[in-house]
Scaffold this active site. Sequence first.
Site, short mmCIF file in Angstrom:
data_model
loop_
_atom_site.label_atom_id
_atom_site.label_comp_id
_atom_site.label_asym_id
_atom_site.label_seq_id
_atom_site.Cartn_x
_atom_site.Cartn_y
_atom_site.Cartn_z
N SER A 19 0.71 -1.28 0.15
CA SER A 19 0.34 0.10 0.03
C SER A 19 0.94 1.31 0.12
O SER A 19 0.56 2.22 -0.46
CB SER A 19 -0.90 0.11 1.23
OG SER A 19 -0.19 0.10 2.39
N ASN A 20 2.07 1.35 0.69
CA ASN A 20 3.02 2.44 0.58
C ASN A 20 3.30 2.44 -1.17
O ASN A 20 3.60 3.63 -1.30
CB ASN A 20 4.06 2.28 1.73
CG ASN A 20 3.80 2.71 2.85
OD1 ASN A 20 3.56 3.77 3.16
ND2 ASN A 20 3.67 1.78 3.72
N LEU A 92 10.93 -6.72 4.43
CA LEU A 92 11.40 -7.29 5.75
C LEU A 92 12.62 -7.95 5.96
O LEU A 92 12.74 -8.41 7.01
CB LEU A 92 10.34 -8.15 6.06
CG LEU A 92 8.88 -7.78 6.18
CD1 LEU A 92 7.71 -8.61 6.50
CD2 LEU A 92 8.81 -6.50 7.38
N LEU A 94 16.92 -8.08 5.54
CA LEU A 94 18.03 -6.87 5.84
C LEU A 94 18.79 -6.71 4.31
O LEU A 94 18.86 -7.59 3.72
CB LEU A 94 19.01 -7.55 6.74
CG LEU A 94 20.41 -6.82 7.34
CD1 LEU A 94 19.59 -5.59 8.21
CD2 LEU A 94 21.24 -7.40 7.91
N HIS A 111 9.33 3.28 8.72
CA HIS A 111 8.96 2.38 9.84
C HIS A 111 7.66 2.94 10.71
O HIS A 111 7.68 4.14 10.92
CB HIS A 111 10.01 2.45 10.92
CG HIS A 111 10.11 1.52 12.14
ND1 HIS A 111 10.22 0.27 12.02
CD2 HIS A 111 9.58 1.83 13.33
CE1 HIS A 111 10.17 -0.42 13.28
NE2 HIS A 111 9.59 0.47 14.03
N GLU A 181 1.76 7.05 7.15
CA GLU A 181 2.66 6.67 6.18
C GLU A 181 2.38 6.99 4.68
O GLU A 181 3.42 7.46 3.97
CB GLU A 181 3.09 5.09 5.94
CG GLU A 181 3.53 4.64 7.56
CD GLU A 181 3.56 3.15 7.62
OE1 GLU A 181 4.19 2.36 6.57
OE2 GLU A 181 3.38 2.36 8.82
C1 GRF Z 1 4.05 -0.46 6.83
O1 GRF Z 1 3.57 -0.33 7.99
C2 GRF Z 1 5.48 -0.40 6.78
O2 GRF Z 1 5.99 0.67 7.83
C3 GRF Z 1 6.38 -1.55 7.22
O3 GRF Z 1 5.24 -2.58 6.72
C4 GRF Z 1 4.06 -2.19 6.35
C5 GRF Z 1 3.96 -2.36 4.82
O4 GRF Z 1 2.61 -1.86 4.39
N1 GRF Z 1 7.51 -1.62 7.47
P1 GRF Z 1 2.31 -2.20 2.88
O5 GRF Z 1 3.06 -3.38 2.14
O6 GRF Z 1 3.11 -0.86 2.15
O7 GRF Z 1 0.76 -1.97 2.57
#
Ligand code: GRF
Length: 200
Positions: A19-20, A92, A94, A111, A181
């Site tokens: 979604s980001n 997720l 490194l 984050h 975000e």
């Molecule tokens: C978000 O909360 C981001 O901060 C975290 O993982 C989530 C990812 O969500 N690291 P999406 O895949 O962007 O919907």
Amino acid sequence: MTARTGPLRVAVLASGGGSNLQAIMDYFREAGDARSADVVVVAANRASAGALDRARAARVPAEVIRDPSDGGAMTRLLESYRTECVVLAGYLKLVPPEVTARWRGRIVNIHPALLPKFGGAGMYGRRVHEAVLAAGETESGATVHQVDDVYDRGAIIAQERVPVKPGDTADTLAARVLAAEHHLYPRTLDALARQLITSR
Ligand code: GRF
């Protein structure tokens, strides 16, 4: 020397729903000719990641990272798209040191908490919001930061705060932070891209 023009070439790494990623692609598409960046590739460490579907729907190349610990392979993949900036959006794994070194100062993460609190290895997803609630915090939020070899340790670039409300659960807090975000990340990348373009 002639200065290069045109939008910054951004690669997005993701593991999940994306979604980001969507918020970022939408923001730069909507800016049209005035945009500061283009998402030139999306790469995920899982072939089933929703982020790859979102990329394909937006006609952005979608790649699977077979071995997330193989820094050489990841560097070659990113270089093949002439990547100038690497954006982690729900990634997720490194990032290998070769990659963080190659794109130093040009690799960022978001984050879902106000770093430096509630960060580090294992602090992702629901666990972050559960920890914020357990600590009795009155606010949380989102943090965009530089990426180096240690989880969630790089310099903070921008933050957006949200309240923790009475009766919040990890899910209600997560939804509020995620909305922050989606607002913060594209705008922060826009500002960063404009800086990086001038240093080309
Ligand atoms: C978000 O909360 C981001 O901060 C975290 O993982 C989530 C990812 O969500 N690291 P999406 O895949 O962007 O919907």
